[in-house]
Design an enzyme around this catalytic site. Structure first.
Site, PDB file in Angstrom:
ATOM      1  N   LYS A   1       0.921  -1.296  -0.068  1.00  0.00           N
ATOM      2  CA  LYS A   1       0.064   0.020   0.018  1.00  0.00           C
ATOM      3  C   LYS A   1       1.069   1.051  -0.023  1.00  0.00           C
ATOM      4  O   LYS A   1       2.053   1.166   0.720  1.00  0.00           O
ATOM      5  CB  LYS A   1      -1.059  -0.023   1.270  1.00  0.00           C
ATOM      6  CG  LYS A   1      -2.081   1.040   1.196  1.00  0.00           C
ATOM      7  CD  LYS A   1      -2.968   0.885   2.405  1.00  0.00           C
ATOM      8  CE  LYS A   1      -3.734   2.043   2.429  1.00  0.00           C
ATOM      9  NZ  LYS A   1      -4.850   1.980   3.620  1.00  0.00           N
TER      10      LYS A   1
ATOM     11  N   SER B   1      -9.938   2.411   2.847  1.00  0.00           N
ATOM     12  CA  SER B   1      -8.963   3.243   1.825  1.00  0.00           C
ATOM     13  C   SER B   1      -8.135   2.088   1.105  1.00  0.00           C
ATOM     14  O   SER B   1      -7.497   2.460   0.203  1.00  0.00           O
ATOM     15  CB  SER B   1      -8.411   4.184   2.883  1.00  0.00           C
ATOM     16  OG  SER B   1      -7.491   3.300   3.762  1.00  0.00           O
TER      17      SER B   1
ATOM     18  N   SER C   1     -10.209   0.023   6.688  1.00  0.00           N
ATOM     19  CA  SER C   1      -9.705   0.080   5.536  1.00  0.00           C
ATOM     20  C   SER C   1      -9.063  -1.157   5.040  1.00  0.00           C
ATOM     21  O   SER C   1      -8.506  -1.021   3.955  1.00  0.00           O
ATOM     22  CB  SER C   1      -8.794   1.106   5.337  1.00  0.00           C
ATOM     23  OG  SER C   1      -9.325   2.600   5.516  1.00  0.00           O
TER      24      SER C   1
END
Lengths: 476, 487, 95
Positions: free
Chosen positions: B76, B151, B175
């Site tokens: 990420k 997210s 997330s």
């Protein structure tokens, strides 16, 4: 109207650690800009703070030194504001729960003792520095200082004059050096005071609006700044004006204070507990461990000097006014000098010389061992006090230790009674008029005859023996 | 090969049936083919990835490979990686090349894994749809008109579309779990403090936690073995012995007490999701689990509490982005104040600005007690709800998200509706507990089959058991092996 | 609790984010919705409840006082917007 000034101090002491409070960067002074600014110090995205154990030790030491409560649990908070020398956009400090709570410090103001209450002391990180004179219209930011550990020490508004404030600041300055938590270097900013000043009609118990003088780094400037600020506030009020709460800077060149432009807007620091740090726990065992390595505190040492050496409070207080003086005195006594005599010399001749040359005791050319050697010769009647001062001057000038100077200059006291009698016979013969005066009842004349005898011996005759022989010969 | 488990890939690599270089090239090729549409990655650096693959091949040849050595993992873009552009999905960091490695990055590196690229995400991890990214929205591989969740939407889409073997995510309010649910994969948010936050760009420090996103619980166990562990650079990192997260895999679930919070099955849950979750629970019953009804009475309050605490912490965490030392600086400004205001106005997107403003407001003078302190008090009530629940059950189960993937733009203009996406996940972060989402089936929505996740919440440090709870289910179902069409 | 658009501008100033008047209006709508959501908390009696800052009841670990960092100025300033002689440059700071 009679006015009274009310003063409180906030002092930032830079703690003597090796590394920063929340990172492993060095805190050494004077490095090239930003070479001691690690990822944590420049607040790169993702970095996190970890607390330095030594900074906590320093806080505990201070708490013990001012008899304060040391919080079993204290909390780090974020103080949020934007400033280019504050890389995270917040300063990590302590807010609601500081590490050190209420304590006190007793100071000598003239011949009065005064106790100043300490409200709290908390750990926090220092900011970086703005350097002017970079490209036109720009400032340069150096973050080497960012993250340097500070202990902010806050007093109650207990001081009533510039002299009291300066006495407190000096005493605190000595104390933090005494316990080894701060190097006390004011030029390098290791010890900086913010002074809150307000005035009120004498007799009023309501505090006036205060203005805060920021970042004073000399005691002289502190005195000047407070005096100026006090006058300014009184004049403003007497002219019918009002005082606005403000942060001001002192300008040493003009001797005046002026409000800071950058701090004009009301600040809203939005304090909240720093989620990156956990509560700081200090156990009784932690405190006991620090206690075990604490040096004897000046107050305790002062009492001990009075008790063990029968020194006056005044002398004991002077001898413990700094760690350097106390260590010097202790060393002289440890070399076998008589304590009362050692006190007189350290507070007298040594202090006078240092004062004359504006030097610290660490710079004294006469070592404790040398001074003790001199005092030994006074005690065993080798030399008189008067001659000792001459020897001391020679020692100060680097001419060697007491015995060699006495030997070289032939200053050894004359104690041979035959020699003294011969001198006195000469003096009596040469000063018949004085002898007459003495016999007529003028005691003064006796002293004059002693003086003549001493002069004739070039100061080397033992004064006590001279006295005794003279009285005998005069049949007095 | 793209559907192989991490264990299978490891075995193939060690048996030299395939090299890490070939494997990495294969994934890079898939990324070339599909990423322009799916947009799961922000940064690909084939040269760096292949250099790591080459090193991994050497390591395998030298015989000191670890389980993940040579396996391409997507990271990420919230993790700072040395030499990699690290944006956190924001224009603010569009020019930011990481000057150091996050601990998570370092751990995968030490394990010999290949960093395949940096995945797309909501800006500063603020969002539930991946629509707030400066680098554009991410397509849900199951229905390209829908969001992947957020997210960690880029990581979820990358795993679902098989554009990596596995990925990392971070979870502040859901997330990892919500995008895992919406994209049909397994995602685990560990107990707060198990995975170092050093180098993970902070959103809400007291809630943020990194975790694995993968095709199966077994894969996640392997990743947990690499990611977790004490880190002296993170004060909130817990000092615990290293655990083996595979140790429980394969144990029977007989007697497992599964708590179903009645508040998770009340108003707000879509009927399609409810049906899938219920059938998953029926499966657990067959596996020997005992179902008990429990209550988490303060569930509803977790949203307001979260939307005070997270923005408050974020408003402060994001103050360092001021255009002074790195990141975006406005091209023109009058003075210092103007430089700050313009750089931040230009560098941050709308949702990030909203949250900074909310956070600034709730911390400001006069509001702190009514908002921040109150929220922290209710946070304790929420944590106590869980403590009580875990006296009655071993794990808690329920839906991960109230619905399936929604259409891009559907909630983009209604922050409150978007926030409700996190209703079942947020409380877990507030309590600091581990939470997991595993694929539990599909719901038919507008003629499309959309994945539905089952959430499993465990007690503190109970990840090994949770992984086995998921693994046992994955032994008797094949939802987790399904792959979207056209890829 | 209702916000006005001047409140929004005040908060935005504290947060150092430039907002135009129109933006303040639009932001106001959304912030008011979020604050409405937050207001639900006020119904809960929290008297006597200790606020929870961290999920684990652990205390701060201390770092030994050792210098572990070396000079990385060149690497860190390679990504800086403006530097000169090792300093970060900003518009003039007025005290």
């Amino acid at each position: 109207m009679q006015w009274e000034v009310v003063i409180g101090l906030e002092t930032h002491t830079q703690l003597q650690t090796r590394s920063k409070i929340f990172s492993g960067s060095s805190i050494a002074f004077g490095a090239e800009p930003n070479t001691q600014a690690s990822a944590v110090d420049i607040a790169l995205p993702g970095v996190l703070p970890v607390l330095n154990a030594e900074a906590v030790q320093c806080a505990i030491k201070f708490g013990l030194a001012v008899n304060a409560e040391i919080a079993p649990r204290s909390v780090f908070a974020r103080k949020n504001y934007f400033y280019p020398d504050l890389p995270k956009g917040y300063q990590i400090s302590q807010y609601e729960l500081p590490v050190v709570g209420k304590g006190s410090l007793t100071v000598q103001v003239g011949d009065q003792e005064k106790t100043i209450r300490i409200t709290r002391a908390h750990l926090e990180e220092d900011a970086g520095k703005s350097v002017h004179g970079a490209s036109a219209g720009m400032s340069g930011i150096d973050l080497n200082r960012a993250g340097t550990p500070l202990l902010e020490i806050v007093t109650e508004p207990d001081m009533r004059s510039a002299a009291e404030a300066v006495a407190y600041a000096k005493k605190l300055h000595e104390l933090v050096q005494w316990i080894g938590i701060c190097d006390g270097n004011m030029q390098e900013g290791s010890f900086r005071c913010d002074v809150n000043v307000s005035v009120r009609p004498k007799g009023s118990d309501k505090l006036g609006t205060r203005r805060e003088i920021k970042n004073l780094n000399s005691f002289r400037f502190m005195q000047q700044a407070i005096e100026y600020e006090t006058r300014w506030q009184i004049e403003t009020l007497e002219d019918g004006g009002t005082i606005q709460q403000a942060t001001v800077l002192f300008n040493p060149d003009t001797g005046e204070t002026r409000a800071m432009r950058s701090k004009e807007e009301a600040n809203d620091y939005r304090y909240f507990p720093d989620p990156d740090l956990l509560p700081l726990q200090i156990t009784l065992e932690d405190i006991a461990k620090v206690k075990a390595v604490m040096p004897e505190l000046p107050g305790d040492m002062k009492e001990r000097f009075e008790r063990e050496y029968s020194l006056s409070a005044y002398d004991a207080s002077g001898l413990t006014s700094s760690r350097g003086i106390a260590d010097y005195f202790t060393a002289v006594v440890a070399q076998g000098a008589e304590p009362k005599m050692a006190a007189n010399w350290v507070m007298g001749s040594v202090a006078a010389k240092l004062n004359e040359q504006d030097q610290d005791i660490s710079a004294s050319p006469v070592s404790p061992l040398q001074l003790a050697g001199l005092l030994k010769r006074i005690a065993d009647n080798t030399i008189s006090n008067k001659i000792a001062r001459e020897v001391f001057d020679a020692m100060w000038a680097g001419e060697g230790d007491a015995d060699s100077i006495i030997e070289k200059k032939g200053l050894k006291q004359v104690t041979d009674s035959g020699a003294i009698e011969a001198i006195i016979d000469e003096v009596l013969a040469a000063n018949a008029a004085m002898v007459e005066e003495f016999r007529a009842g003028k005691e003064k004349a006796f002293n004059a005859l002693v003086g003549q005898a001493m002069k004739a011996s070039k100061g080397k005759a033992n004064p006590a023996q001279v006295n005794e022989v003279l009285r005998r010969k005069l049949g007095a | 090969m793209i559907n192989s488990s991490l264990k299978q890939l490891g075995a193939m690599l060690q048996a030299k049936q395939i090299s890490s270089t070939e494997l990495t090239q294969a994934f890079l090729q898939r990324i070339d083919d599909h990423n322009p549409e799916i947009n799961a990655y922000i940064t690909i650096d084939a040269e760096r990835s292949l250099a790591q693959a080459k090193a991994a091949d050497a390591r395998i040849a030298a015989g000191n490979a670890q389980p993940l050595t040579g396996i391409p993992i997507a990271q990420k873009d919230i993790f700072v990686a040395n030499g990699w552009k690290t944006t956190c999905g924001s224009k603010m960091l569009d020019n930011f090349i990481g000057p150091y490695d996050a601990t998570v990055i370092k751990l995968f590196d030490q394990a010999g894994a290949v960093n395949l690229g940096k995945t797309n995400m909501d800006e500063f991890a603020m969002g539930s749809s991946n629509e707030t990214s400066y680098y554009g929205k991410v397509q849900n591989p199951w229905d390209r008109t829908r969001v992947p969740g957020g997210s960690s939407g880029g990581s979820a889409a990358a795993v679902a579309a098989r554009l990596c073997a596995a990925a990392t995510g971070t979870d502040t309010g859901g997330s990892i779990r919500q995008p895992a649910s919406l994209c049909g994969l397994s995602g685990l948010k560990p107990t707060y403090g198990l995975v170092s936050r050093y180098g993970m760009i902070a959103f809400a420090s007291s809630l943020d936690q990194a975790g694995p996103m993968a095709k199966s619980c077994e894969d996640m166990a392997l990743m947990m073995n690499v990611m977790t562990g004490f880190d002296e650079r993170d004060s909130t990192s817990l000092q615990r012995d290293k655990e083996d997260y595979e140790r429980e895999l394969g144990k029977p679930l007989q007697g497992l007490r599964v708590g179903l919070p009645k508040e998770f099955f009340a108003d707000g849950l879509s009927s399609e999701v409810a049906a899938v979750v219920e059938s998953a629970i029926a499966e657990y019953r067959k596996l020997g689990a005992e179902i008990v009804e429990i209550s988490l009475p303060n569930t509803q309050l977790s949203i307001p509490v979260y939307y005070v605490l997270a923005p408050a912490e974020a408003s402060s965490n994001l103050s360092r982005f001021d255009g002074v030392r790195y990141g975006h600086r406005a091209a023109e400004y009058d003075d210092l104040l103007d430089m700050y205001c313009k750089s931040r106005a230009e560098g941050f997107g709308a949702e990030v600005k909203r949250r900074i403003l909310i956070g600034t407001y709730v911390l400001s003078a006069g509001y702190y007690d009514a908002y921040y302190l109150k929220a922290q008090q209710i946070r304790r009530l929420i944590a106590e709800d869980f403590a009580k629940a875990f006296t009655q059950c071993d794990v808690i189960m329920g839906p991960t998200a109230p619905g399936t993937a929604f259409r891009s733009g559907e909630k983009a203009n209604d922050p409150v509706a978007m926030y409700l996406e996190d209703l079942y996940t947020i409380a877990v972060n507030l309590a600091g507990l581990p939470g997991m989402s595993i694929p539990a089936g599909f719901a038919s929505v507008d003629g499309k089959q959309l994945p539905v996740g089952l959430q499993v919440i465990g007690n503190y440090f109970d990840e090994a058991r949770m992984l086995n709870v998921g693994h046992a289910y994955q032994q008797v179902t094949d939802w987790h092996t399904r792959m979207p069409e056209g890829l | 609790m209702s916000l006005s658009s001047s409140d929004v501008k005040r908060i935005a100033h504290l947060a150092r984010i430039e907002v135009s008047d129109e933006e303040a209006e639009a932001t106001l709508q959304k912030l008011s919705g979020i604050l409405g959501l937050i207001e639900q908390m006020q119904a809960v009696d929290t008297t006597g409840i200790v606020p929870m800052s961290h999920s684990q009841d652990v205390v701060q670990r201390l770092r030994p006082d050792v210098v572990t960092e070396n000079d990385q100025r060149a690497a860190f300033q390679a990504i800086a917007p403006a530097v000169e002689n090792g300093l970060y440059l900003v518009p003039k700071v007025i005290e």
